[in-house]
Design a protein around this motif. Sequence first.
Motif, PDB file in Angstrom:
ATOM      1  N   VAL A 125       0.703  -1.177  -0.095  1.00 54.72           N
ATOM      2  CA  VAL A 125       0.033  -0.023   0.073  1.00 54.72           C
ATOM      3  C   VAL A 125       0.856   1.125   0.033  1.00 54.72           C
ATOM      4  N   LEU A 126       1.833   1.221   0.828  1.00 57.76           N
ATOM      5  CA  LEU A 126       2.466   2.484   0.920  1.00 57.76           C
ATOM      6  C   LEU A 126       3.430   2.254  -0.547  1.00 57.76           C
ATOM      7  N   GLY A 127       4.067   1.386  -0.982  1.00 57.66           N
ATOM      8  CA  GLY A 127       4.660   1.355  -2.219  1.00 57.66           C
ATOM      9  C   GLY A 127       3.907   2.047  -3.215  1.00 57.66           C
ATOM     10  N   ALA A 128       2.492   1.606  -3.170  1.00 54.00           N
ATOM     11  CA  ALA A 128       1.641   2.262  -4.616  1.00 54.00           C
ATOM     12  C   ALA A 128       1.733   3.830  -4.357  1.00 54.00           C
ATOM     13  N   LEU A 129       1.940   4.129  -3.111  1.00 58.64           N
ATOM     14  CA  LEU A 129       1.953   5.757  -2.947  1.00 58.64           C
ATOM     15  C   LEU A 129       3.183   6.413  -3.299  1.00 58.64           C
ATOM     16  N   GLY A 130       4.167   5.442  -3.741  1.00 56.74           N
ATOM     17  CA  GLY A 130       5.494   6.125  -4.055  1.00 56.74           C
ATOM     18  C   GLY A 130       6.478   5.805  -2.787  1.00 56.74           C
ATOM     19  N   LEU A 131       5.952   5.164  -1.520  1.00 55.82           N
ATOM     20  CA  LEU A 131       6.952   5.137  -0.818  1.00 55.82           C
ATOM     21  C   LEU A 131       7.301   3.702  -0.440  1.00 55.82           C
ATOM     22  N   VAL A 132       8.159   3.129  -1.304  1.00 58.39           N
ATOM     23  CA  VAL A 132       8.778   1.951  -1.053  1.00 58.39           C
ATOM     24  C   VAL A 132       9.430   1.586   0.015  1.00 58.39           C
ATOM     25  N   PRO A 133      10.692   2.141   0.082  1.00 58.13           N
ATOM     26  CA  PRO A 133      11.540   1.763   1.178  1.00 58.13           C
ATOM     27  C   PRO A 133      10.801   1.912   2.706  1.00 58.13           C
ATOM     28  N   LEU A 134       9.841   3.043   2.820  1.00 57.72           N
ATOM     29  CA  LEU A 134       9.094   3.254   3.914  1.00 57.72           C
ATOM     30  C   LEU A 134       8.102   2.011   4.117  1.00 57.72           C
ATOM     31  N   GLY A 135       7.707   1.726   2.943  1.00 58.51           N
ATOM     32  CA  GLY A 135       6.577   0.428   3.155  1.00 58.51           C
ATOM     33  C   GLY A 135       7.207  -0.775   3.657  1.00 58.51           C
ATOM     34  N   TRP A 136       8.346  -1.210   3.021  1.00 59.90           N
ATOM     35  CA  TRP A 136       9.120  -2.249   3.484  1.00 59.90           C
ATOM     36  C   TRP A 136       9.616  -2.195   4.974  1.00 59.90           C
ATOM     37  N   PHE A 137       9.972  -0.861   5.159  1.00 61.70           N
ATOM     38  CA  PHE A 137      10.388  -0.657   6.631  1.00 61.70           C
ATOM     39  C   PHE A 137       9.294  -0.949   7.673  1.00 61.70           C
ATOM     40  N   ALA A 138       8.007  -0.110   7.251  1.00 60.38           N
ATOM     41  CA  ALA A 138       6.857  -0.385   8.308  1.00 60.38           C
ATOM     42  C   ALA A 138       6.374  -1.760   8.336  1.00 60.38           C
ATOM     43  N   GLY A 139       6.343  -2.619   7.155  1.00 58.20           N
ATOM     44  CA  GLY A 139       5.861  -3.815   6.862  1.00 58.20           C
ATOM     45  C   GLY A 139       6.930  -4.877   7.900  1.00 58.20           C
ATOM     46  N   PHE A 140       8.372  -4.580   7.532  1.00 56.79           N
ATOM     47  CA  PHE A 140       9.127  -5.573   8.408  1.00 56.79           C
ATOM     48  C   PHE A 140       8.774  -5.331  10.048  1.00 56.79           C
ATOM     49  N   TRP A 141       8.882  -4.137  10.512  1.00 56.96           N
ATOM     50  CA  TRP A 141       8.694  -3.881  11.828  1.00 56.96           C
ATOM     51  C   TRP A 141       7.557  -4.188  12.270  1.00 56.96           C
ATOM     52  N   TYR A 142       6.220  -4.159  11.669  1.00 53.96           N
ATOM     53  CA  TYR A 142       4.906  -4.783  12.066  1.00 53.96           C
ATOM     54  C   TYR A 142       5.231  -6.249  12.303  1.00 53.96           C
ATOM     55  N   ILE A 143       5.851  -7.021  11.452  1.00 55.60           N
ATOM     56  CA  ILE A 143       5.833  -8.640  11.266  1.00 55.60           C
ATOM     57  C   ILE A 143       6.868  -8.772  12.777  1.00 55.60           C
ATOM     58  N   ALA A 144       7.939  -8.110  12.675  1.00 57.62           N
ATOM     59  CA  ALA A 144       9.059  -8.289  13.854  1.00 57.62           C
ATOM     60  C   ALA A 144       8.499  -8.158  15.142  1.00 57.62           C
ATOM     61  N   ILE A 145       7.676  -6.932  15.126  1.00 55.63           N
ATOM     62  CA  ILE A 145       7.146  -6.708  16.748  1.00 55.63           C
ATOM     63  C   ILE A 145       6.218  -7.720  17.025  1.00 55.63           C
ATOM     64  N   GLN A 146       5.095  -8.156  16.203  1.00 54.34           N
ATOM     65  CA  GLN A 146       4.373  -9.055  16.384  1.00 54.34           C
ATOM     66  C   GLN A 146       5.063 -10.505  16.811  1.00 54.34           C
ATOM     67  N   SER A 147       5.867 -11.018  16.009  1.00 49.65           N
ATOM     68  CA  SER A 147       6.324 -12.199  16.232  1.00 49.65           C
ATOM     69  C   SER A 147       7.105 -12.057  17.790  1.00 49.65           C
ATOM     70  N   ILE A 148       8.200 -11.362  17.822  1.00 49.17           N
ATOM     71  CA  ILE A 148       8.912 -11.101  19.119  1.00 49.17           C
ATOM     72  C   ILE A 148       7.839 -11.073  20.308  1.00 49.17           C
ATOM     73  N   THR A 149       6.883 -10.145  20.247  1.00 49.32           N
ATOM     74  CA  THR A 149       5.917 -10.123  21.131  1.00 49.32           C
ATOM     75  C   THR A 149       5.091 -11.495  21.584  1.00 49.32           C
ATOM     76  N   SER A 150       4.843 -12.204  20.643  1.00 53.95           N
ATOM     77  CA  SER A 150       4.326 -13.237  20.819  1.00 53.95           C
ATOM     78  C   SER A 150       5.141 -14.425  21.486  1.00 53.95           C
ATOM     79  N   TYR A 151       6.407 -14.408  21.117  1.00 52.94           N
ATOM     80  CA  TYR A 151       7.297 -15.408  21.949  1.00 52.94           C
ATOM     81  C   TYR A 151       7.364 -14.900  23.306  1.00 52.94           C
ATOM     82  N   PHE A 152       7.403 -13.393  23.530  1.00 50.10           N
ATOM     83  CA  PHE A 152       7.891 -12.966  24.803  1.00 50.10           C
ATOM     84  C   PHE A 152       6.731 -13.218  25.582  1.00 50.10           C
ATOM     85  N   MET A 153       5.121 -12.982  25.104  1.00 49.50           N
ATOM     86  CA  MET A 153       4.170 -13.131  26.037  1.00 49.50           C
ATOM     87  C   MET A 153       4.036 -14.979  26.106  1.00 49.50           C
ATOM     88  N   SER A 154       4.213 -15.448  25.348  1.00 51.92           N
ATOM     89  CA  SER A 154       4.212 -16.996  25.643  1.00 51.92           C
ATOM     90  C   SER A 154       5.161 -17.516  26.600  1.00 51.92           C
TER      91      SER A 154
END
Length: 273
Positions: A125-154
């Motif tokens: 979505v951000l890439g379609a708006l011309g923000l390709v680097p920001l898009g992957w930055f936000a997407g990767f951080w979303y995935i990483a935070i969700q995954s790391i948090t799930s391990y921590f909570m478990s």
Amino acid sequence: MLIAIRATEILFAWSLLIQTLEYLRMGKATRNEGLWSWSLQRADIPNAPARAVLDVLFKPRVHQFHLLLRLLGAVVLALQGASLPLIGFLFLGNLLILIRWRGAFNGGSDFMTLVVLTGLLISQVLGALGLVPLGWFAGFWYIAIQSITSYFMSGSVKVLRPEWRNGSAMSIFLNGAIYGPLPATHVLRNKWLAMLGSWAFMVWEILFPLSLIDPHLAVVFCSVAALFHFLVFWFFGLNRFFWAWLCSFPAIIWCSAQFSGQIHGFTHLLMAL
């Protein structure tokens, strides 16, 4: 970043391929006369117009056609990479599948599949708006935070349970594994070894946020996670967990490299002052 992007796309495509093939194999079970008939599950949908639309989408032939398109989408993702139309289709299709299975078919693997899809959708979505680097930055951080948090909570939840602290939970779970109860001579029948193994996994899960300090440390944490999920697959047959969680590892390692770089830069700045 390119390596992390392609690793995520290929791993996720493979995970999606396995899931979709499993759904296709369950065709008989999801027909009107099957065990998971939509004619019964549709009662969970209180809104009549929404139920009418879902009645069409979940007709056996339509549902099978959707799964075949999903299969094709996974292949395209692996070969050509992500695009907004492709990820949009996979995301909406995944929501339909979750509705079909009353929110989850396979628990945590469904959660991580949705997390990675959401991260990919953010990037496109951000890439379609011309923000390709920001898009992957936000997407990767979303995935990483969700995954790391799930391990921590478990790990945190396990520490609060006495059966995990004394190691008995591990033996109880393994006794219910696909290979049947543990043999009388199995090493995990030993109370102290079971408790040691239990605490080792709990501490690893709780300390998972430390993976962001250094990419080499992230590789270590992710390698232990891969071993953990492989053991879950080996003993319980949950193959989806292994691949679904592996999809988040490129994002964790990439975010760790970015975060550690920022820390080092800030440290050098303080030292210069």
